[in-house]
Design a protein around this motif. Structure first.
Motif, PDB file in Angstrom:
ATOM      1  N   ALA A   2       0.839  -1.205   0.000  1.00 30.36           N
ATOM      2  CA  ALA A   2       0.000   0.000   0.000  1.00 30.36           C
ATOM      3  C   ALA A   2       0.874   1.255   0.000  1.00 30.36           C
ATOM      4  CB  ALA A   2      -0.917  -0.008   1.210  1.00 30.36           C
ATOM      5  N   LEU A   3       1.976   1.191   0.719  1.00 28.99           N
ATOM      6  CA  LEU A   3       2.884   2.338   0.740  1.00 28.99           C
ATOM      7  C   LEU A   3       3.488   2.556  -0.640  1.00 28.99           C
ATOM      8  CD1 LEU A   3       4.629   1.774   4.192  1.00 28.99           C
ATOM      9  CD2 LEU A   3       3.155   3.683   3.581  1.00 28.99           C
ATOM     10  N   HIS A   4       3.798   1.447  -1.325  1.00 27.61           N
ATOM     11  CA  HIS A   4       4.332   1.575  -2.690  1.00 27.61           C
ATOM     12  C   HIS A   4       3.293   2.227  -3.598  1.00 27.61           C
ATOM     13  CE1 HIS A   4       5.440   0.303  -6.788  1.00 27.61           C
ATOM     14  NE2 HIS A   4       6.655   0.589  -6.352  1.00 27.61           N
ATOM     15  N   SER A  61       4.398   2.824 -13.160  1.00 24.43           N
ATOM     16  CA  SER A  61       4.088   1.786 -12.159  1.00 24.43           C
ATOM     17  C   SER A  61       5.288   1.617 -11.215  1.00 24.43           C
ATOM     18  CB  SER A  61       3.729   0.467 -12.829  1.00 24.43           C
ATOM     19  OG  SER A  61       4.752   0.092 -13.709  1.00 24.43           O
ATOM     20  N   HIS A  62       6.505   1.877 -11.729  1.00 27.50           N
ATOM     21  CA  HIS A  62       7.705   1.919 -10.880  1.00 27.50           C
ATOM     22  C   HIS A  62       8.402   3.231 -11.206  1.00 27.50           C
ATOM     23  CE1 HIS A  62       7.495  -2.201  -9.496  1.00 27.50           C
ATOM     24  NE2 HIS A  62       7.254  -2.592 -10.736  1.00 27.50           N
ATOM     25  N   PHE A  63       8.246   4.216 -10.319  1.00 25.27           N
ATOM     26  CA  PHE A  63       8.742   5.538 -10.703  1.00 25.27           C
ATOM     27  C   PHE A  63      10.262   5.572 -10.828  1.00 25.27           C
ATOM     28  CE2 PHE A  63       9.828   6.272  -6.302  1.00 25.27           C
ATOM     29  CZ  PHE A  63      10.838   7.220  -6.370  1.00 25.27           C
ATOM     30  N   ASP A 112       9.324   0.950 -25.191  1.00 21.95           N
ATOM     31  CA  ASP A 112       9.154  -0.508 -25.045  1.00 21.95           C
ATOM     32  C   ASP A 112      10.414  -1.192 -24.527  1.00 21.95           C
ATOM     33  OD1 ASP A 112      10.214   0.304 -27.480  1.00 21.95           O
ATOM     34  OD2 ASP A 112       9.848  -1.680 -28.363  1.00 21.95           O
ATOM     35  N   ALA A 113      11.619  -0.640 -24.837  1.00 24.41           N
ATOM     36  CA  ALA A 113      12.860  -1.261 -24.329  1.00 24.41           C
ATOM     37  C   ALA A 113      12.871  -1.221 -22.805  1.00 24.41           C
ATOM     38  CB  ALA A 113      14.073  -0.509 -24.887  1.00 24.41           C
ATOM     39  N   VAL A 114      12.475  -0.074 -22.247  1.00 26.51           N
ATOM     40  CA  VAL A 114      12.429   0.057 -20.780  1.00 26.51           C
ATOM     41  C   VAL A 114      11.322  -0.825 -20.221  1.00 26.51           C
ATOM     42  CG1 VAL A 114      11.977   1.681 -18.901  1.00 26.51           C
ATOM     43  CG2 VAL A 114      13.400   2.379 -20.819  1.00 26.51           C
ATOM     44  N   GLU A 115      10.216  -0.846 -20.914  1.00 24.31           N
ATOM     45  CA  GLU A 115       9.082  -1.636 -20.429  1.00 24.31           C
ATOM     46  C   GLU A 115       9.443  -3.128 -20.364  1.00 24.31           C
ATOM     47  OE1 GLU A 115       6.746  -0.163 -19.139  1.00 24.31           O
ATOM     48  OE2 GLU A 115       5.435  -1.875 -18.764  1.00 24.31           O
ATOM     49  N   ARG A 116      10.192  -3.584 -21.380  1.00 24.99           N
ATOM     50  CA  ARG A 116      10.619  -4.997 -21.393  1.00 24.99           C
ATOM     51  C   ARG A 116      11.527  -5.271 -20.192  1.00 24.99           C
ATOM     52  NH1 ARG A 116      11.269  -4.633 -26.982  1.00 24.99           N
ATOM     53  NH2 ARG A 116      13.477  -4.194 -26.723  1.00 24.99           N
ATOM     54  N   TYR A 117      12.434  -4.327 -19.969  1.00 28.96           N
ATOM     55  CA  TYR A 117      13.373  -4.480 -18.844  1.00 28.96           C
ATOM     56  C   TYR A 117      12.614  -4.537 -17.505  1.00 28.96           C
ATOM     57  CZ  TYR A 117      16.754  -2.993 -15.280  1.00 28.96           C
ATOM     58  OH  TYR A 117      17.505  -2.887 -14.143  1.00 28.96           O
ATOM     59  N   VAL A 118      11.646  -3.642 -17.362  1.00 28.44           N
ATOM     60  CA  VAL A 118      10.874  -3.614 -16.109  1.00 28.44           C
ATOM     61  C   VAL A 118      10.087  -4.923 -15.943  1.00 28.44           C
ATOM     62  CG1 VAL A 118       9.024  -2.436 -14.836  1.00 28.44           C
ATOM     63  CG2 VAL A 118      10.769  -1.103 -16.013  1.00 28.44           C
TER      64      VAL A 118
END
Lengths: 134, 457
Positions: B50-52, B124-126, B252-258
């Protein structure tokens, strides 16, 4: 000694031999490794019982009572001491056994109702003294 | 006198780091760890998750501000969020860092405009902002997260302080992020522990959220997921800025990594503040140490010091937290010590504290064939500086008989206790560290008891 003492002796000597065998294995693997507190507690219990049974006459060392946890004894130390106690137990046994009709027997005071020999000693079958060769 | 003082030592809390839920702060410098928001995301605890969510929502609120045309407010929020000195995390030697500049804040906010996915759905992950903006790295991510969580961390700090009896003081915090209003409450008065050195308020962070580097970070991305062939020509020098630009153009490159990092979340664990060296490495170091000659030839003395430092920091953990290896000069001689915090975690250490007043333990390293009177005098003088009256020599052989009786005399006349740990003691320590039959600290206790038995009653 009486027949109860023989009982106690045999239990104790069997247990101490077990300790010796186990500790010898550990000592061969790592002689300088420390013995943990759990083992040390039980080894000390055995040694305390041995001290009572052996009395001053048979005790291996005058100034050794038991291991101190704080001294962090090592496997080889325990093997060395336990071997000494086993030798002294054997000496006590050898001094209290006799040969009758080709077999060896404890010769100890008999209790009331127990079969005894002509001099009032009970005879309990045992093995030959270890220092005698076959 | 305390070397590298920690908060708990100052307030007389005798707990080791391993026993406490929060990272113990140093009074003069930062802890070299960072709060990783990913650890909150992957935590099984609903509270952490929840904190995240609250961090992510708060960060995405900046997008709302940008869209509403309140860019200035978004910039000032981000700038304020970018430094959180109270938590004492990072690499600063002075517990003070700088905020980001307006330009850099604008660059972060531009991500909401330039990348349509973030504009539409938010982050979703800042912490992925590290992969887009130059100059944003783990310290910023950690500070931003800490600022978003500040209200929770204040409650956590108060709870921990009340449990341990750390005194609290009313202080005014310049800013606390208000999740409901998505803005800052200013000059809020709260009860917090304060740094006795500079009077600044302190906020604790749970150990379970801390890592040396965030799970999602630029170096890892560059090593494992970055399509380098598409960014650089063969033999072209690697330029970080070009990677960041590529990422901005290729979401998309970052999204794949995440997505990959999300899948591998089970491997993401918090980093301990101190980690022991493995048994095999301890054994190797012991063998190297035993092979060393005494004296200074071939730099044997400095090698001895390096090996002892590595070994002892590990061997005494968790009973003694390692403070630092320090150098000092005494009568023109170079002296190297190991300093440990005395947490009084075992009866023996408690005795050392109560009988000799040691809040820290000093181990003086001497790679000499035999300890002489000068060495003993040196250590005795050092013990007089307030560190306590118990000191240890790390040396190669037992003390010569005359020197041993010298130490007994010192105990008899001044109640100063000096003992020597030799190669054979270190060997026994490594043996018990390997076999786990006893603890290495018990070997130190054994030496102390042997010494005390020799002292006159």
């Amino acid at each position: 000694m009486n027949t109860d003492d023989v009982d106690r002796f045999e239990k104790l000597s069997g247990q101490l031999t077990g300790v010796y065998d186990e500790m010898s294995l550990l000592s061969k693997k790592s002689p300088t490794d420390a013995v943990n507190k759990f083992k040390l507690k039980f080894i000390n219990q055995q040694i305390a019982e041995c001290n009572t049974m052996l009395s001053a006459k048979y005790r291996p060392f005058d100034d050794f009572d038991q291991f101190s946890e704080d001294d962090v004894p090592q496997n080889s130390d325990v093997v060395f001491i336990v071997a000494q106690y086993l030798q002294c137990l054997e000496k006590l046994r050898a001094d209290n056994i006799v040969q009758r009709n080709g077999t060896w027997h404890w010769r100890v005071k008999g209790k009331k109702g127990e079969p005894v020999d002509e001099k009032g000693f009970a005879l309990i079958r045992t093995t030959r003294p270890k220092h005698l060769k076959e | 006198m305390l070397i590298r003082p920690r908060l708990t030592d100052h307030f007389g809390i005798h707990k080791s780091q391993a026993e406490l839920d929060f990272a113990i702060q140093f009074l003069n410098e930062d802890i070299p760890l960072y709060l990783d928001p990913f650890l909150l995301w992957k935590s099984p605890a609903q509270q952490d998750q929840a904190l995240h969510t609250s961090i992510t929502n708060s960060f995405n609120h900046l997008n709302y501000l940008v869209k509403k045309g309140e860019v200035d407010r978004a910039v000032s929020t981000l700038v304020t969020l970018s430094e959180c000195a109270e938590v004492g995390l990072g690499m600063s030697k002075s517990r003070r860092g700088n905020r980001i500049g307006t330009e850099q804040a604008l660059e972060v906010l531009r991500l909401f405009k330039d990348i349509s996915e973030y504009s539409q759905f938010g982050f979703s992950h800042f912490e992925v902002i590290q992969l887009y903006v130059a100059g944003i790295s783990k310290d910023r991510v950690s500070d931003i997260a800490c600022n978003y969580l500040k209200s929770f961390l204040i409650d956590y700090t108060i709870e921990q302080c009340e449990q341990l009896g750390i005194p609290l003081q009313v202080v005014a915090l310049p800013t606390i992020y208000n999740y409901r209003k998505n803005s800052f409450d200013e000059s809020t008065k709260v009860r917090l522990p304060v740094n006795p050195v500079d009077g600044e308020p302190l906020i604790f962070t749970p150990k379970r959220w801390l890592r040396f580097t965030p799970w999602i970070n630029f170096d890892d991305y560059f090593k494992t997921a970055c399509p380098r062939d598409e960014i650089f020509n063969p033999d072209e020098p690697i330029d970080r800025v070009r990677v960041l630009k590529y990422n901005r153009d290729n979401y998309d490159a970052v999204e794949r990594y995440v997505a990959l990092k999300d899948k591998a979340a089970a491997d993401c664990r918090n980093d301990p503040l101190f980690s022991q060296i493995p048994v095999i490495s301890a054994r190797r170091k012991l063998n190297d140490l035993l092979k060393l000659k005494s004296g200074k030839d071939d730099n044997a003395d400095s090698q001895y010091e390096v090996l002892c430092t590595d070994l002892f920091a590990t061997l005494f953990y968790p009973h003694l937290d390692f403070a630092q290896a320090q150098s000092r000069t005494e009568s023109g001689r170079h002296v190297r010590d190991l300093i440990f915090y005395n947490n009084r975690s075992v009866d023996f250490l408690d005795e050392i504290f109560s009988d000799y007043g040691n809040r820290q333990l000093v181990f003086e390293m001497k790679n000499v064939a035999k300890i002489d009177r000068d060495h003993i005098n040196q250590l005795t003088r050092y013990l007089q500086t307030g560190i306590g009256h118990f000191g240890v020599f790390l040396t190669r052989h037992e003390l010569p008989k005359a020197m041993f009786s010298n130490t007994i005399d010192l105990w008899s006349s001044q109640r100063k206790c000096i003992i020597a740990l030799t190669d054979s003691d270190i060997k026994l320590m490594v043996n018990v560290y390997e076999s786990k039959q006893r603890t290495p600290i018990e070997v130190l206790k054994k030496k102390y008891i042997e010494f005390r038995r020799s002292c006159p009653s």
